[in-house]
Write a protein that holds these residues in place. Sequence first.
Motif, PDB file in Angstrom:
ATOM      1  N   UNK A 260       0.835  -1.176   0.000  1.00  0.00           N
ATOM      2  CA  UNK A 260       0.000   0.000   0.000  1.00  0.00           C
ATOM      3  C   UNK A 260       0.880   1.240   0.000  1.00  0.00           C
ATOM      4  N   UNK A 261       0.339   2.291  -0.593  1.00  0.00           N
ATOM      5  CA  UNK A 261       1.026   3.578  -0.634  1.00  0.00           C
ATOM      6  C   UNK A 261       0.038   4.677  -0.265  1.00  0.00           C
TER       7      UNK A 261
ATOM      8  N   UNK B 109      -0.301  -0.688  -4.339  1.00  0.00           N
ATOM      9  CA  UNK B 109       0.917  -0.339  -5.080  1.00  0.00           C
ATOM     10  C   UNK B 109       0.678  -0.262  -6.589  1.00  0.00           C
ATOM     11  N   UNK B 110      -0.078  -1.214  -7.117  1.00  0.00           N
ATOM     12  CA  UNK B 110      -0.288  -1.251  -8.571  1.00  0.00           C
ATOM     13  C   UNK B 110      -1.167  -0.107  -9.079  1.00  0.00           C
ATOM     14  N   UNK B 111      -1.906   0.557  -8.185  1.00  0.00           N
ATOM     15  CA  UNK B 111      -2.769   1.668  -8.585  1.00  0.00           C
ATOM     16  C   UNK B 111      -2.078   3.033  -8.542  1.00  0.00           C
ATOM     17  N   UNK B 112      -0.868   3.083  -7.996  1.00  0.00           N
ATOM     18  CA  UNK B 112      -0.156   4.351  -7.857  1.00  0.00           C
ATOM     19  C   UNK B 112       0.000   5.082  -9.186  1.00  0.00           C
ATOM     20  N   UNK B 113       0.477   4.429 -10.254  1.00  0.00           N
ATOM     21  CA  UNK B 113       0.639   5.171 -11.521  1.00  0.00           C
ATOM     22  C   UNK B 113      -0.670   5.754 -12.049  1.00  0.00           C
ATOM     23  N   UNK B 114      -1.760   5.022 -11.923  1.00  0.00           N
ATOM     24  CA  UNK B 114      -3.065   5.494 -12.393  1.00  0.00           C
ATOM     25  C   UNK B 114      -3.508   6.736 -11.606  1.00  0.00           C
TER      26      UNK B 114
ATOM     27  N   UNK C 165      -1.095   9.716 -12.146  1.00  0.00           N
ATOM     28  CA  UNK C 165      -1.325  10.222 -13.501  1.00  0.00           C
ATOM     29  C   UNK C 165      -2.592  11.052 -13.604  1.00  0.00           C
ATOM     30  N   UNK C 166      -3.655  10.598 -12.937  1.00  0.00           N
ATOM     31  CA  UNK C 166      -4.926  11.341 -12.960  1.00  0.00           C
ATOM     32  C   UNK C 166      -4.777  12.681 -12.256  1.00  0.00           C
ATOM     33  N   UNK C 167      -4.127  12.672 -11.109  1.00  0.00           N
ATOM     34  CA  UNK C 167      -3.912  13.929 -10.380  1.00  0.00           C
ATOM     35  C   UNK C 167      -3.089  14.889 -11.225  1.00  0.00           C
ATOM     36  N   UNK C 168      -2.050  14.373 -11.861  1.00  0.00           N
ATOM     37  CA  UNK C 168      -1.191  15.206 -12.714  1.00  0.00           C
ATOM     38  C   UNK C 168      -1.985  15.790 -13.891  1.00  0.00           C
TER      39      UNK C 168
END
Length: 121
Positions: free
Chosen positions: A1-2, A75-80, A83-86
């Motif tokens: 988790x992150x 952890x696997x959802x971090x890039x998604x 990316x959405x926030x960015x």
Amino acid sequence: MKEIVAIIRPNKMTRTKEVLAALGFPALTAWKVLGRGKQKGLAGEVSFPLRPDLVQEEGGMRYVPKRLISLVVEDEDVPLVVGAIMKVNRTGAIGDGRVFVCPLEDAVRIRTQERGTVAIL
């Protein structure tokens, strides 16, 4: 988790919540915060008149109003999520904000005492 912690412009808060909810991440914590980056608080960042004592001689402010959001994801959802926030918050101008990704050791749902991933779902 992150844990993902993002500092964003106040006028981007609603759209950020909408996009995260549409992606399946409706749960977050948000705070109204004050801060400034290396630009030292550009006075043009706010859309309301400033008291003279808040404006510095260089055209900056002591602090700029921002929103801080925090959410916990797998952890696997971090890039998604990052990316959405960015995508929602990037204007290309000074003051777009920051995103921090922090390791999270555990989570506990107080009501049921569930731990780990099930505590955040």
